[in-house]
Design an enzyme around this catalytic site. Structure first.
Site, PDB file in Angstrom:
ATOM      1  N   GLY A   1      -1.469  21.163 -14.562  1.00  0.00           N
ATOM      2  CA  GLY A   1      -0.172  20.920 -15.189  1.00  0.00           C
ATOM      3  C   GLY A   1       0.850  20.367 -14.208  1.00  0.00           C
ATOM      4  O   GLY A   1       1.624  19.464 -14.544  1.00  0.00           O
ATOM      5  N   ASP A   2       0.860  20.904 -12.987  1.00  0.00           N
ATOM      6  CA  ASP A   2       1.797  20.410 -11.977  1.00  0.00           C
ATOM      7  C   ASP A   2       1.538  18.938 -11.676  1.00  0.00           C
ATOM      8  O   ASP A   2       2.470  18.135 -11.564  1.00  0.00           O
ATOM      9  CB  ASP A   2       1.682  21.227 -10.685  1.00  0.00           C
ATOM     10  CG  ASP A   2       2.155  22.667 -10.853  1.00  0.00           C
ATOM     11  OD1 ASP A   2       2.759  22.960 -11.897  1.00  0.00           O
ATOM     12  OD2 ASP A   2       1.907  23.479  -9.949  1.00  0.00           O
TER      13      ASP A   2
ATOM     14  N   GLN B   1      -3.180  10.696 -20.240  1.00  0.00           N
ATOM     15  CA  GLN B   1      -1.840  11.136 -20.632  1.00  0.00           C
ATOM     16  C   GLN B   1      -1.325  10.334 -21.825  1.00  0.00           C
ATOM     17  O   GLN B   1      -0.681  10.893 -22.721  1.00  0.00           O
ATOM     18  CB  GLN B   1      -0.880  11.031 -19.444  1.00  0.00           C
ATOM     19  CG  GLN B   1      -1.051  12.157 -18.444  1.00  0.00           C
ATOM     20  CD  GLN B   1       0.121  12.259 -17.489  1.00  0.00           C
ATOM     21  OE1 GLN B   1       0.743  11.262 -17.132  1.00  0.00           O
ATOM     22  NE2 GLN B   1       0.433  13.463 -17.049  1.00  0.00           N
TER      23      GLN B   1
ATOM     24  N   ASN C   1      -4.915  24.448 -13.634  1.00  0.00           N
ATOM     25  CA  ASN C   1      -5.006  23.650 -14.864  1.00  0.00           C
ATOM     26  C   ASN C   1      -4.394  22.251 -14.776  1.00  0.00           C
ATOM     27  O   ASN C   1      -4.219  21.591 -15.794  1.00  0.00           O
ATOM     28  CB  ASN C   1      -4.355  24.402 -16.030  1.00  0.00           C
ATOM     29  CG  ASN C   1      -4.966  25.777 -16.218  1.00  0.00           C
ATOM     30  OD1 ASN C   1      -6.175  25.913 -16.382  1.00  0.00           O
ATOM     31  ND2 ASN C   1      -4.137  26.802 -16.190  1.00  0.00           N
TER      32      ASN C   1
ATOM     33  N   ARG D   1       0.685  24.143 -24.199  1.00  0.00           N
ATOM     34  CA  ARG D   1       0.771  25.166 -23.159  1.00  0.00           C
ATOM     35  C   ARG D   1       1.451  24.567 -21.934  1.00  0.00           C
ATOM     36  O   ARG D   1       1.473  23.340 -21.736  1.00  0.00           O
ATOM     37  CB  ARG D   1      -0.621  25.687 -22.796  1.00  0.00           C
ATOM     38  CG  ARG D   1      -1.417  24.733 -21.944  1.00  0.00           C
ATOM     39  CD  ARG D   1      -2.829  25.235 -21.657  1.00  0.00           C
ATOM     40  NE  ARG D   1      -3.402  24.504 -20.527  1.00  0.00           N
ATOM     41  CZ  ARG D   1      -4.693  24.419 -20.290  1.00  0.00           C
ATOM     42  NH1 ARG D   1      -5.568  24.996 -21.089  1.00  0.00           N
ATOM     43  NH2 ARG D   1      -5.130  23.760 -19.220  1.00  0.00           N
ATOM     44  N   GLY D   2       1.970  25.428 -21.068  1.00  0.00           N
ATOM     45  CA  GLY D   2       2.555  24.957 -19.823  1.00  0.00           C
ATOM     46  C   GLY D   2       3.839  24.183 -20.039  1.00  0.00           C
ATOM     47  O   GLY D   2       4.569  24.396 -21.002  1.00  0.00           O
ATOM     48  N   GLU D   3       4.114  23.251 -19.136  1.00  0.00           N
ATOM     49  CA  GLU D   3       5.401  22.537 -19.133  1.00  0.00           C
ATOM     50  C   GLU D   3       5.280  21.117 -19.667  1.00  0.00           C
ATOM     51  O   GLU D   3       6.028  20.716 -20.565  1.00  0.00           O
ATOM     52  CB  GLU D   3       5.948  22.511 -17.703  1.00  0.00           C
ATOM     53  CG  GLU D   3       7.244  21.742 -17.548  1.00  0.00           C
ATOM     54  CD  GLU D   3       7.832  21.849 -16.145  1.00  0.00           C
ATOM     55  OE1 GLU D   3       8.413  20.854 -15.683  1.00  0.00           O
ATOM     56  OE2 GLU D   3       7.702  22.919 -15.505  1.00  0.00           O
ATOM     57  N   ASP D   4       4.346  20.344 -19.129  1.00  0.00           N
ATOM     58  CA  ASP D   4       4.254  18.928 -19.498  1.00  0.00           C
ATOM     59  C   ASP D   4       4.004  18.755 -20.993  1.00  0.00           C
ATOM     60  O   ASP D   4       4.680  17.966 -21.661  1.00  0.00           O
ATOM     61  CB  ASP D   4       3.137  18.253 -18.700  1.00  0.00           C
ATOM     62  CG  ASP D   4       2.983  16.779 -19.061  1.00  0.00           C
ATOM     63  OD1 ASP D   4       3.927  16.009 -18.825  1.00  0.00           O
ATOM     64  OD2 ASP D   4       1.918  16.414 -19.585  1.00  0.00           O
ATOM     65  N   SER D   5       3.045  19.500 -21.548  1.00  0.00           N
ATOM     66  CA  SER D   5       2.709  19.319 -22.958  1.00  0.00           C
ATOM     67  C   SER D   5       3.814  19.831 -23.872  1.00  0.00           C
ATOM     68  O   SER D   5       3.987  19.321 -24.988  1.00  0.00           O
ATOM     69  CB  SER D   5       1.377  19.992 -23.291  1.00  0.00           C
ATOM     70  OG  SER D   5       1.435  21.390 -23.099  1.00  0.00           O
TER      71      SER D   5
ATOM     72  N   TYR E   1      -4.506  28.385 -23.504  1.00  0.00           N
ATOM     73  CA  TYR E   1      -5.348  29.186 -22.617  1.00  0.00           C
ATOM     74  C   TYR E   1      -6.272  30.012 -23.525  1.00  0.00           C
ATOM     75  O   TYR E   1      -7.100  29.455 -24.224  1.00  0.00           O
ATOM     76  CB  TYR E   1      -4.477  30.055 -21.711  1.00  0.00           C
ATOM     77  CG  TYR E   1      -3.430  29.274 -20.942  1.00  0.00           C
ATOM     78  CD1 TYR E   1      -3.797  28.378 -19.939  1.00  0.00           C
ATOM     79  CD2 TYR E   1      -2.067  29.434 -21.228  1.00  0.00           C
ATOM     80  CE1 TYR E   1      -2.835  27.653 -19.238  1.00  0.00           C
ATOM     81  CE2 TYR E   1      -1.103  28.713 -20.533  1.00  0.00           C
ATOM     82  CZ  TYR E   1      -1.489  27.826 -19.537  1.00  0.00           C
ATOM     83  OH  TYR E   1      -0.544  27.106 -18.858  1.00  0.00           O
TER      84      TYR E   1
END
Length: 373
Positions: free
Chosen positions: A23-24, A257, A21, A273-277, A195
């Site tokens: 995100g990394d 972004q 996705n 979701r995830g880390e960045d968002s 997701y």
């Protein structure tokens, strides 16, 4: 900026493997841009850079993007003073050998950093900054340092560019929505980046039957597919208003972004979701719901609980998170985990204020490197 050690321009090599996705890659790109904006020279290596075409179409001054194909052809490549390995990716041995050679032969000052995943769990503060001697391979005898992002003092902090708050203060919600094609008429705006959450059906039902009209702003990809399936079963129009329904749906294009930040600032409630968002939603300061990345061993449940504890989330927000993430079985009635964002604003605002009083990740990373070199 306050608390930041003056560090001369260094050359950074940041390594990223795109697991799922993008995100990394999103985290790594923000970090690379933040460091370059502070005078550092950054080379970002990623095994799949395709998402940057929409994530950062203009690129960024001071950031060079390289496709990471293993093994790296080291012809003409000189490793920089800082080698940053993100999220446990394993850097090619040939590159590590070049880095070690500069250190041992040329006397170049070097730092090797392992940037870990974000967590509110206690181990983040406990392990942050710890050295890890390299016991084998071309880097044998060198030291790698763990750098843990986090929400509390004693961790590495969160990514926050020095100009972020000023940019948010200048943001014009009405103009941005109009440019995007959203005919906003004052209804509650709910952004959706997820997701396939267990609680999506209950949310759609709740919004469609609420006394307050809502417009769901849906991001491309998995969120869009999940909503299309959910709205089809409810006979909601796509897009637009369904007669008798309080819910409208607007499907967004791919956002850079910068524009993703704008989405979070424009919305009244943010599903992320995830880390960045998650981090960007905290800076937005609006009620938020986090769809944590599910892991087969169930450790994501402990990670989510640690975050909710740090957030000092009220009972309704905790219940909604557990339903959203499929961590508890609820009755069909959505009132057992009600969507009550007005009850969630205070805890998010207080958390944001705490975070703004702490040093950001970029500042802390520069200070950490300065002490090593």
């Amino acid at each position: 900026m306050p608390g930041e050690t003056l560090l001369p321009p260094l050359r950074w090599d940041i390594f990223c493997r795109v697991i799922d996705n993008f995100g990394d890659l999103g985290v790594c790109w923000r970090l690379a841009c933040d460091l370059a904006g502070r005078g550092q020279v950054v080379r970002l290596w990623a095994d799949d850079v395709s998402a940057l075409a929409w994530m950062a179409p203009q690129g960024a001054p001071g950031v060079e993007v390289r496709t990471w194909a293993s093994p790296i052809d080291m012809g003409g490549i000189t490793p920089g003073e800082v080698m940053l390995e993100t999220f446990g990716c394993e850097i090619d041995e040939g590159f590590i050998a070049g880095y070690a050679r500069n250190l041992r032969t040329n006397g170049q000052k070097c730092a090797w950093i392992n940037l870990e995943y974000l967590s509110a769990e206690d181990f983040a503060a406990r392990c942050h900054g710890l050295p890890s001697p390299v016991m084998s391979g071309p880097g044998r005898g060198l030291i790698k340092y763990f750098f843990y992002p986090g929400f509390t003092p004693g961790t590495g902090g969160l990514l926050r560019e020095p100009e972020l708050m000023a940019r948010q203060a200048r943001f014009d919600r009405q103009d941005w929505l109009a440019d995007l094609g959203v005919a906003w008429q004052g209804e509650r705006l709910v952004s959706l980046f997820c997701y396939e959450p267990a609680g999506l059906g209950a949310l759609l039902h709740s919004l469609a039957n609420d006394a307050k009209p809502s417009c769901l702003l849906v991001t491309p990809g998995r969120a869009r597919a999940a909503v299309r399936a959910g709205t089809a079963s409810m006979d909601l129009l796509d897009p637009g208003w369904n007669q008798g329904s309080a819910l409208s749906v607007f499907y967004l294009p791919q956002l850079s972004q910068h524009d993703f930040d704008h989405l979070l600032w424009a919305s009244d409630v943010n599903f992320v979701r995830g880390e960045d968002s998650l981090v960007r939603a905290l800076w937005a300061g609006k009620p938020l719901v986090w769809h944590i990345y599910p892991q087969h061993d169930g450790v994501h449940a402990h990670k989510l609980e640690a975050f909710l504890n740090w957030l000092q989330a009220p009972a309704s927000l905790r219940a909604f998170h557990r339903r959203w993430n499929g961590l508890e079985t609820f009755a069909e009635d959505a009132q057992d985990a009600p969507f009550k964002p007005e009850r969630w604003q205070d805890c998010v605002a207080q958390a944001r204020a705490k975070l703004l009083s702490q040093e950001d990740l970029g500042t802390q990373l520069l200070n950490f490197i300065a002490k090593l070199l």
